[in-house]
Design an enzyme around this catalytic site. Structure first.
Site, short mmCIF file in Angstrom:
data_model
loop_
_atom_site.label_atom_id
_atom_site.label_comp_id
_atom_site.label_asym_id
_atom_site.label_seq_id
_atom_site.Cartn_x
_atom_site.Cartn_y
_atom_site.Cartn_z
N TYR A 31 -5.76 -4.42 3.82
CA TYR A 31 -5.85 -3.91 5.18
C TYR A 31 -7.16 -3.16 5.39
O TYR A 31 -7.89 -2.89 4.44
CB TYR A 31 -4.66 -3.00 5.51
CG TYR A 31 -4.75 -1.60 4.91
CD1 TYR A 31 -4.57 -1.39 3.56
CD2 TYR A 31 -5.03 -0.49 5.72
CE1 TYR A 31 -4.65 -0.11 3.02
CE2 TYR A 31 -5.11 0.79 5.19
CZ TYR A 31 -4.93 0.97 3.84
OH TYR A 31 -5.02 2.23 3.31
N LYS A 145 -8.37 -2.19 -1.28
CA LYS A 145 -7.63 -1.56 -0.17
C LYS A 145 -6.37 -2.38 0.06
O LYS A 145 -6.26 -3.17 1.00
CB LYS A 145 -8.50 -1.46 1.09
CG LYS A 145 -8.00 -0.38 2.06
CD LYS A 145 -9.07 0.01 3.06
CE LYS A 145 -8.56 0.90 4.18
NZ LYS A 145 -8.19 2.25 3.78
N GLU A 177 -10.05 11.12 -5.83
CA GLU A 177 -10.26 11.07 -4.37
C GLU A 177 -9.06 11.70 -3.69
O GLU A 177 -8.17 12.24 -4.36
CB GLU A 177 -10.47 9.62 -3.91
CG GLU A 177 -9.27 8.71 -4.20
CD GLU A 177 -9.47 7.28 -3.73
OE1 GLU A 177 -10.30 7.02 -2.84
OE2 GLU A 177 -8.73 6.40 -4.23
N LEU A 201 -11.28 4.20 -3.93
CA LEU A 201 -11.73 3.29 -2.88
C LEU A 201 -13.11 3.75 -2.45
O LEU A 201 -13.30 4.95 -2.16
CB LEU A 201 -10.78 3.34 -1.68
CG LEU A 201 -11.17 2.36 -0.57
CD1 LEU A 201 -10.76 0.93 -0.98
CD2 LEU A 201 -10.52 2.73 0.75
#
Ligand code: PLP
Length: 282
Positions: A31, A145, A177, A201
């Protein structure tokens, strides 16, 4: 309200997903979320290239080109009259009788996209947000993702229950993250963030920030840093498509710096604003 459903734009109520869609059953898909300012997509190409690359990493060749997707989403934004908000899109490996292995050749991917009004979080920009630390329990391909977000969801829920905006994830001593953002610490005027490898990511906001820093002579250093480095940072910021550059003023109840957004973060925010204006107008 209209949505993109496979190659077409239709009324949301007309879109039907099969009960054996692999996105629904396995989270077998990828996505993206693209910010929209003044009806225009921000860093659209970067997001769509990442969508293609996420798909490739799970053995899917997207059934739509970047150009086709961009024009479908631009039409959707216009038809829905979106000014400031987002376009959410996802592509799954399609609907097929349940079986972990990929479906036979010829099964069509399912593409869905919709728009949502979303104001810029200007109060957070000005005042900063609170965060907690949480162990990063996700898999080892966080560079994809993917629709599988349980590790992220559980961390974000922990933050929400603590009255916080974001959970800052760490694998042992190393900060990776946020649950839905990248983390930047600022030390002695330099921006430090985790290297873009399989543990995070590589955010488009992160990439935009890297370019902004390069153009403005602000050191942008990609290296591992620890929980202790985080707690001892001069400033901390979270970055994502929806959060843009948001200052962090608290970690686990402890103040960051003097407990107010710092001057380097403010500078980054203003440079980011200029980039938005450059791409999407004022
Ligand atoms: N890391 C994770 C786990 C995310 O979910 C996101 C965005 O949702 C980001 C980083 C930031 O990426 P981007 O700046 O492309 O929105």
């Amino acid at each position: 309200e209209y949505v993109v459903f496979n190659g077409e734009i239709i009324e949301r109520s007309q879109a039907k997903i099969d009960v054996e869609d692999r996105g629904y059953q396995f989270g077998d898909g990828v996505y993206e979320v693209i910010r929209v300012y003044n009806g225009k997509m921000f860093t659209a190409n970067e997001h769509l290239e990442r969508l293609v690359s996420s798909a490739e990493k799970i053995g899917m060749k997207l059934g739509w080109s970047i150009g086709e997707l961009e024009s479908l989403f631009a039409t959707l934004i216009e038809k829905n009259g979106l000014g400031t908000g987002i376009v959410y899109m996802q592509v799954t490996r399609g609907a097929s009788p349940r079986n972990h292995a990929f479906p036979p050749a010829g099964v069509a991917q399912t593409l869905v996209a919709y728009t949502r009004d979303m104001k810029r979080p200007v109060n957070n920009f000005a005042n900063g947000v609170k965060t907690i630390l949480a162990e990063d329990i996700r898999w080892l391909r966080c560079d994809i993702k993917s629709l599988n977000l349980l590790g992220n969801i559980l961390a974000k829920q922990k933050a929400a229950e603590a009255g916080c905006y974001e959970a800052i994830l760490h694998r042992g001593e190393k900060i990776t993250e946020g649950s839905s953002s990248n983390i930047f610490i600022i030390k002695d005027g330099a921006v430090i963030t985790h290297p873009a490898n399989n543990y995070i990511l590589n955010g488009i906001t992160r990439q935009t920030l890297e370019k902004i820093c390069a153009a403005s002579g602000i050191p942008f250093i990609e290296k591992e840093f620890t929980v202790a480095d985080l707690l001892g940072a001069d400033e901390i910021a979270v970055g994502s498509t929806t959060s843009e550059i948001t200052p962090v003023v608290e970690v686990d109840g402890k103040h960051v710096g003097d407990g107010a957004p710092g001057h380097v973060t403010k500078k980054l925010q203003s440079l980011f604003d200029q980039e938005i204006e450059r791409q999407c107008g004022k």
